[in-house]
Scaffold this active site. Structure first.
Site, short mmCIF file in Angstrom:
data_model
loop_
_atom_site.label_atom_id
_atom_site.label_comp_id
_atom_site.label_asym_id
_atom_site.label_seq_id
_atom_site.Cartn_x
_atom_site.Cartn_y
_atom_site.Cartn_z
N ASP A 21 0.86 -1.19 0.00
CA ASP A 21 0.00 0.00 0.00
C ASP A 21 0.90 1.24 0.00
O ASP A 21 1.75 1.40 0.88
CB ASP A 21 -0.90 -0.01 1.23
CG ASP A 21 -1.97 1.07 1.18
OD1 ASP A 21 -3.14 0.76 1.46
OD2 ASP A 21 -1.64 2.23 0.86
N ASP A 120 -3.75 2.39 -5.29
CA ASP A 120 -2.42 2.35 -4.68
C ASP A 120 -2.13 1.09 -3.87
O ASP A 120 -1.21 1.07 -3.07
CB ASP A 120 -2.19 3.61 -3.82
CG ASP A 120 -2.75 3.47 -2.42
OD1 ASP A 120 -3.78 2.80 -2.26
OD2 ASP A 120 -2.14 4.03 -1.50
N GLU A 121 -2.91 0.03 -4.09
CA GLU A 121 -2.61 -1.18 -3.31
C GLU A 121 -2.82 -2.45 -4.12
O GLU A 121 -3.63 -2.49 -5.03
CB GLU A 121 -3.44 -1.23 -2.02
CG GLU A 121 -4.89 -1.19 -2.25
CD GLU A 121 -5.72 -1.27 -0.98
OE1 GLU A 121 -5.43 -2.10 -0.11
OE2 GLU A 121 -6.69 -0.52 -0.90
P1 TTP Z 1 -5.24 5.12 0.88
O1 TTP Z 1 -4.22 4.07 0.61
O2 TTP Z 1 -6.41 4.78 1.74
O3 TTP Z 1 -4.56 6.38 1.56
P2 TTP Z 1 -3.13 7.02 1.29
O4 TTP Z 1 -2.32 6.21 0.35
O5 TTP Z 1 -3.32 8.43 0.90
O6 TTP Z 1 -2.50 7.02 2.72
P3 TTP Z 1 -1.91 5.78 3.56
O7 TTP Z 1 -0.47 6.09 3.76
O8 TTP Z 1 -2.69 5.76 4.82
O9 TTP Z 1 -2.12 4.55 2.72
O10 TTP Z 1 -5.82 5.66 -0.50
C1 TTP Z 1 -5.03 5.77 -1.66
C2 TTP Z 1 -5.42 7.00 -2.43
O11 TTP Z 1 -6.79 6.95 -2.79
C3 TTP Z 1 -5.22 8.29 -1.66
O12 TTP Z 1 -3.89 8.80 -1.80
C4 TTP Z 1 -6.26 9.19 -2.26
C5 TTP Z 1 -7.35 8.25 -2.74
N1 TTP Z 1 -8.49 8.31 -1.80
C6 TTP Z 1 -9.53 9.21 -2.07
O13 TTP Z 1 -9.51 9.91 -3.08
N2 TTP Z 1 -10.56 9.29 -1.18
C7 TTP Z 1 -10.63 8.53 -0.03
O14 TTP Z 1 -11.57 8.65 0.76
C8 TTP Z 1 -9.54 7.60 0.22
C9 TTP Z 1 -9.55 6.77 1.47
C10 TTP Z 1 -8.51 7.54 -0.68
MG MG Z 2 -2.14 4.14 0.59
#
Ligand code: TTP
Ligand code: MG
Length: 362
Positions: A21, A120-121
């Site tokens: 992730d 992103d995962e």
């Molecule tokens: P996430 O992996 O949930 O968050 P992140 O990568 O920003 O942070 P973390 O380090 O906690 O993993 O989500 C991936 C991307 O998806 C995030 O950068 C932006 C997008 N996203 C949205 O647009 N809206 C949302 O509500 C979420 C949760 C994510």
């Molecule tokens: Mg993330």
């Protein structure tokens, strides 16, 4: 126990699954593109914030911004109140999609059993690539290093013998973390039940009423009791808590459908509320779709009396855009009005994969 079930159990126990992730993905990309933002609270969302005027919600924010209490899905106006000095940037989805496609291409070289779950995962089944947990750690370090070198971005990785535990593990030590879980039950025991993806406020409340707040307690609860309170989800939670969840990593090319569903906080027949829920589910689904296109959209509802009804629409050609998905989902849910609803779901099926070139343009 007969030989077949022994063999199956044995194979399941030997699986090594890795969940990757990216860290604060959108904002990390912005910080890479604009090095002057490094170390600052950065918020990505809507069309940014100008002269204190904020519309829309936070997509994500940097870890520096999280210290102010800002998080994904929060109104930008609230984020602005919490930290007016943060750098507010608009969403540049084309850029993030391109970077995501590059990262997924890197990950695919580490295992052809790779399942992208959102922008992103991804999960990778690396059972055939490593012999033990030590090698798995080295393998994960190599992945982190390649992403860092080629993309100048950090990610967090969880390694375990089931998908859910790997996912919980990747979130365990963010950012730039690596958590290898050899003994799932021990690792999970003290974590709050909310750490399990899919456990929202409603399930958390039901579990709390049963005296369960930690995953360890969940693991040693009678599974029948969980089923009587939470239905099928209870059984799934029991398996996750015990580290015996056997869901497979499904590569995109083998995927038949993709769905998202949620149980509502309060049963409702208010169409505006229901439309909002299916739209949000469509957005989640669209994020997970990535390089897949769809022909069929299905909306599922469970009424207060637990009756389950689905309605589908199949399009003549493949589609990939969010607006189409949302519009059909709204159309379908409107046809299902009548009684109070406790759960809504959206599913896309008849999937096909965009080829590499199309993916980069998407
Ligand atoms: P996430 O992996 O949930 O968050 P992140 O990568 O920003 O942070 P973390 O380090 O906690 O993993 O989500 C991936 C991307 O998806 C995030 O950068 C932006 C997008 N996203 C949205 O647009 N809206 C949302 O509500 C979420 C949760 C994510
Ligand atoms: Mg993330």
């Amino acid at each position: 126990m007969n030989t077949i079930s022994l063999r199956v159990r044995d194979r399941a126990m030997r699986r090594i699954i890795l969940h990757v992730d990216m860290d604060s993905f959108f904002s990390a990309i912005e910080m890479r593109e604009h090095p002057e933002l490094r170390g600052l609270p950065v918020v990505v969302g809507g069309s940014g914030v100008e002269a204190g005027k904020a519309r829309g919600v936070v997509s994500t924010c940097s870890y520096e911004a999280r210290k102010y209490g800002i998080h994904s899905a929060m109104a930008l106006s609230q984020a602005y109140r919490l930290c007016p000095d943060a750098k507010f940037l608009p969403v540049n989805m084309d850029l993030y999609r391109r970077v995501s496609a590059e990262i997924m291409d890197i990950l695919r070289t580490y295992s052809d059993k790779m399942e992208q779950v959102s922008i992103d995962e991804a999960f990778l089944d690396i059972t055939a690539k490593v012999r033990d947990w030590t090698e798995a750690r080295v393998y994960a370090e190599r992945i982190k290093e390649e992403i860092r070198a080629k993309e100048r971005l950090t990610c967090s990785i969880g390694v375990a013998s089931s998908k859910m535990v790997a996912k919980i593990a990747s979130d365990f030590n963010k950012p730039d973390g690596l958590t290898v879980v050899e003994h799932a039950r021990e690792f999970l025991a003290e974590l709050p039940v909310r750490s399990i993806p899919g456990v929202g406020p409603k399930t958390e409340m039901v579990l709390k009423q049963m005296g369960i707040t930690r995953i360890g307690q969940l693991a040693s609860t009678d599974v029948q009791l969980l089923v009587s309170r939470l239905g099928k989800h209870g059984e799934q939670l029991y398996r996750i808590a015990n580290g015996t969840d056997e869901s497979e990593v499904v590569p995109e090319r083998d995927r038949k459908s993709l769905s998202r569903e949620r149980t509502l906080m309060d049963d409702t027949d208010d169409m505006e509320t229901l439309e909002r829920h299916v739209e949000e589910l469509a957005e989640e689904l669209h994020r997970a779709l990535k390089c897949l296109v769809f022909k069929t959209v299905t909306v599922k509802v469970k009424y207060s009396d637990f009756r389950v009804v689905t309605r589908s629409k199949t399009l003549k050609t493949f589609h990939s855009d969010l607006d189409t998905l949302k519009q059909i989902a709204r159309e379908l849910i409107r046809q299902m009005r009548g009684a109070k609803i406790r759960l809504v779901g959206v599913r896309v099926a008849r999937l096909a994969m965009l080829d590499r070139r199309q993916r980069r343009l998407a």
